[in-house]
Design an enzyme around this catalytic site. Structure first.
Site, PDB file in Angstrom:
ATOM      1  N   CYS A   1       1.354  -1.405  -0.103  1.00  0.00           N
ATOM      2  CA  CYS A   1      -0.001  -0.479  -0.194  1.00  0.00           C
ATOM      3  C   CYS A   1       0.662   1.246   0.137  1.00  0.00           C
ATOM      4  O   CYS A   1       1.128   2.136   0.926  1.00  0.00           O
ATOM      5  CB  CYS A   1      -1.142  -0.107   1.297  1.00  0.00           C
ATOM      6  SG  CYS A   1      -2.037   1.829   1.181  1.00  0.00           S
TER       7      CYS A   1
ATOM      8  N   CYS B   1      -5.498   3.255  -4.015  1.00  0.00           N
ATOM      9  CA  CYS B   1      -5.454   3.612  -3.237  1.00  0.00           C
ATOM     10  C   CYS B   1      -5.971   3.944  -2.698  1.00  0.00           C
ATOM     11  O   CYS B   1      -6.487   5.641  -2.717  1.00  0.00           O
ATOM     12  CB  CYS B   1      -3.440   3.903  -3.445  1.00  0.00           C
ATOM     13  SG  CYS B   1      -2.586   3.219  -3.960  1.00  0.00           S
TER      14      CYS B   1
END
Length: 341
Positions: free
Chosen positions: A116, A294
């Site tokens: 991430c 994201c």
């Protein structure tokens, strides 16, 4: 979200055996070798298991030791260094943010690959928002090894605007090399000049370098970087056609997120079934286009929902709500209460 104070730690804990479908044998033994020429895996107790098809999804590991002093600093409760990349350290980060009385706050992001890639900025903006509401004076700096604040220009533009508006000092192509926790000093390398810069801090959030497990790097199924070498569209191994991979350990050139593996899974299942169950001579493989997401918290009630593909270009699902590069409470509520990723 633990480190940002949005959820309680127990909200993310699950028992592994409760997540495994019926009919699937679960073992706690680690794999120590994969021999694709013999269709064989070996576990830590020396047992050998053969396979018809193999799906590799080991994820990537946190290499704290690659930054001298970092692990010692996050483990020391008296040192103001945290990281949301570990369950326990995320709780420490949460406490450090709450106790912060002001001063220099430093946030770092290492070179790719990392889990991430938006997370280092999420915790930074959540911290900014919290400290603003508490009227705590914070001098915030963000040091990233990347050449841009974000890999997709549309979202990068908004993130740069937010950083400028919030007086966050952004230093690109800078990566953390060493931490002196007790001395409250971070040593950061400037890629362009080659200089090692000493940065004093009162609060440090650091992200450790990340890589595939050591055993996997020694096998024949990985590329030179140590990732399982699969076709970027079909997720089938480039050489061994009964080997498949998805998620963080694969060579897929997209951002490593839960959203990405959620999109990859049905592609892999479809393609595997075409060969394994249906014995298709000319399989109609599904194609993965690199979709990933994201969701970037930019405040305690605002979020930018970045969705994109390999190119990279936006591949937005909810653009009927408005531009997804704009911070919105709607997206925050979706992430907080609906999204699994």
């Amino acid at each position: 979200m633990i480190g940002g104070g949005l959820i309680e730690p127990n909200e993310v804990v699950r028992y592994t055996h409760k997540l495994i479908p019926k009919g699937v044998a679960l073992t706690n033994l680690s794999v120590v070798n994969i021999d694709p020429d013999r269709n064989l895996i070996v576990t830590e107790d020396g047992q050998e298991y053969t396979y018809d098809h193999l799906i590799v999804a080991t994820g990537i590991q946190l290499d704290w030791q690659k930054i001298p002093g970092l692990l010692e600093a996050v483990q020391d409760p008296s040192v103001p260094v945290g990281s949301i990349y570990d369950y326990n350290f995320a709780q420490k980060t949460r406490n450090l943010r709450a106790a912060f009385q002001g001063g220099k706050a430093v946030f770092t992001q290492p070179p790719q690959p990392i889990k991430c890639a938006g997370a280092p900025q999420k915790i930074m903006h959540l911290s900014y928002d919290t400290w603003q509401k508490k009227k705590v004076s914070a001098d915030i700096s963000f040091y990233s090894a990347a050449p841009a604040i974000f890999g997709v220009p549309k979202y990068a533009a908004m993130l740069k605007t937010l950083a400028d508006e919030r007086n966050i000092k952004v230093h690109l192509e800078h990566h953390l090399e060493k931490v002196e926790g007790r001395g409250r000093t971070a040593y950061i390398r400037d890629k362009k000049s080659g200089n090692l810069v000493e940065v004093r801090f009162d609060f440090l959030h650091a992200v450790p370098p990340q890589t595939t497990p050591a055993f996997l790097k020694k096998t024949k199924i990985v590329d030179q970087a140590g990732f399982v070498a699969v076709d970027s569209a079909t997720l089938q191994h480039q050489k061994y056609k009964n080997v498949w991979s998805l998620g963080d350990c694969s060579s897929l050139p997209t951002s490593r997120t839960a959203a990405a593996i959620t999109a990859q899974t049905p592609v892999l299942v479809n393609n595997l079934m075409q060969i394994w169950r249906d014995k298709a001579k000319h399989p109609e493989f599904a194609q993965y286009t690199g979709y990933t997401s994201c969701p970037i918290f930019v405040g305690n009630d605002k979020l930018i929902l970045a969705e994109f593909n390999y190119k990279p270009e936006p591949e937005e699902t909810f653009n009927f709500f408005g531009f997804q590069d704009k911070p919105r409470k709607t997206f925050y509520l979706m992430k907080r209460y609906l999204f699994l990723w």
